[in-house]
Design a protein around this motif. Sequence first.
Motif, mmCIF file in Angstrom:
data_model
loop_
_atom_site.group_PDB
_atom_site.id
_atom_site.type_symbol
_atom_site.label_atom_id
_atom_site.label_comp_id
_atom_site.label_asym_id
_atom_site.label_seq_id
_atom_site.Cartn_x
_atom_site.Cartn_y
_atom_site.Cartn_z
ATOM 1 N N THR A 98 -3.338 2.278 -10.703
ATOM 2 C CA THR A 98 -4.199 3.427 -10.453
ATOM 3 C C THR A 98 -5.024 3.223 -9.183
ATOM 4 O O THR A 98 -5.153 2.097 -8.683
ATOM 5 N N LEU A 99 -5.597 4.305 -8.685
ATOM 6 C CA LEU A 99 -6.458 4.214 -7.509
ATOM 7 C C LEU A 99 -7.687 3.365 -7.814
ATOM 8 O O LEU A 99 -8.119 2.572 -6.973
ATOM 9 N N ALA A 100 -8.244 3.524 -9.020
ATOM 10 C CA ALA A 100 -9.405 2.711 -9.398
ATOM 11 C C ALA A 100 -9.050 1.231 -9.391
ATOM 12 O O ALA A 100 -9.816 0.398 -8.885
ATOM 13 N N GLY B 46 3.635 6.229 -4.748
ATOM 14 C CA GLY B 46 4.022 6.264 -6.153
ATOM 15 C C GLY B 46 5.469 5.925 -6.382
ATOM 16 O O GLY B 46 6.071 6.322 -7.380
ATOM 17 N N VAL C 204 2.102 1.900 -3.485
ATOM 18 C CA VAL C 204 1.097 2.429 -4.405
ATOM 19 C C VAL C 204 0.789 3.886 -4.088
ATOM 20 O O VAL C 204 0.761 4.748 -4.968
ATOM 21 N N ILE C 205 0.545 4.179 -2.802
ATOM 22 C CA ILE C 205 0.138 5.523 -2.408
ATOM 23 C C ILE C 205 1.259 6.539 -2.636
ATOM 24 O O ILE C 205 1.037 7.648 -3.119
ATOM 25 N N SER D 262 5.187 0.754 -9.031
ATOM 26 C CA SER D 262 3.731 0.816 -9.040
ATOM 27 C C SER D 262 3.184 2.029 -9.776
ATOM 28 O O SER D 262 2.053 2.415 -9.556
ATOM 29 N N GLY E 252 0.812 -1.209 0.000
ATOM 30 C CA GLY E 252 0.000 0.000 0.000
ATOM 31 C C GLY E 252 0.844 1.257 0.000
ATOM 32 O O GLY E 252 0.528 2.230 -0.698
ATOM 33 N N LEU F 77 -6.713 -0.212 -7.640
ATOM 34 C CA LEU F 77 -6.495 -0.621 -6.252
ATOM 35 C C LEU F 77 -7.816 -0.891 -5.543
ATOM 36 O O LEU F 77 -8.004 -1.933 -4.902
ATOM 37 N N LEU F 78 -8.782 0.042 -5.674
ATOM 38 C CA LEU F 78 -10.065 -0.105 -4.986
ATOM 39 C C LEU F 78 -10.875 -1.266 -5.544
ATOM 40 O O LEU F 78 -11.524 -2.008 -4.795
#
Length: 311
Positions: free
Chosen positions: A161-163, A153, A150-151, A157, A147, A165-166
């Motif tokens: 994208t955030l989409a 950057g 990803v967050i 990673s 995480g 990931l969610l």
Amino acid sequence: MNRTSAARSATATTSAMSMADLAAAMTVVVIWGLNFVAMKLALREFTPMQLGAARYAFAAMPLLLMIRRPALPLRWVAAYGLLQGLGQFGLLFMALRLGMTAGLASVLMQTQVFFTALMAFAFLGERLSRPMLGGLVFALAGLACFGIEVIAGCGTSADVTLAGLLLTIGAAGMWGASNILARHLQRHYPDYNPIQFVVWSSLAPVLPFLLLTWLVDGPSAQHQWMDASISAWAGAAYLGWFATVMAYGLWTGLLKRHPANQVAPFGLLVPVVGLLAGMLLLHESLSGWQLAGTAWIAAALVIILLAARGR
């Protein structure tokens, strides 16, 4: 059965797995680890909805013609198929298309352990043991490493994208829900056949996926069925026959014989296979954060398995 009786039943069925069950669990780990590479390759030519329809068409046919209907109400068979098909894999295919690597997806999907454990506690009365809680803490630390990557950057990673990931975390939640449904069915219909169940439940998401293909992808995308290469269709066949029928048949059988909290942690080894497969087959690089996260997750599995063998 009241809540107290259910809790006693769950405690009574907790036991160390046999060598056959351990072999089945490890077979599932390898199949599902390679599963993410097959998805990523097939999604180069299919849309997410098309791949979903193809996957479950392969899973249902031709076995549906040779395997009897499971001795279960059809509403439960359909519910499992929709949770696993449209829920888990519909969301996961979209995540892989919108921004998610195969290796990282294999890791993030293991949040299903948390969803499964919490749902088992809430709905089935299965207790969370101290080793399980300790293992979950270690696993959470491992997932936190991914995480952070990803967050922030950093690392490899940038293409996540955030989409993506969610959607992947949402897919993991659907996996946890299907685990709980399988365990619920074991309590009320202990003699049902896992292979029959998986094959017939695979029929449920085919038509919804085809409908979504028409509505979401549009008529212009329908030519992709005919233009897809043999390797794309082979990937869909692997997802249907091996990753769905064989692996979920074995997985559901394990859930019939052992509590969900004892079976679900085996999924923590899937990202190890997924990361290595992504590196070797898709040339995805492995960063320091990913190495650290994998180490934490492996430690979590060791804690849980050693505790189970000790019991």
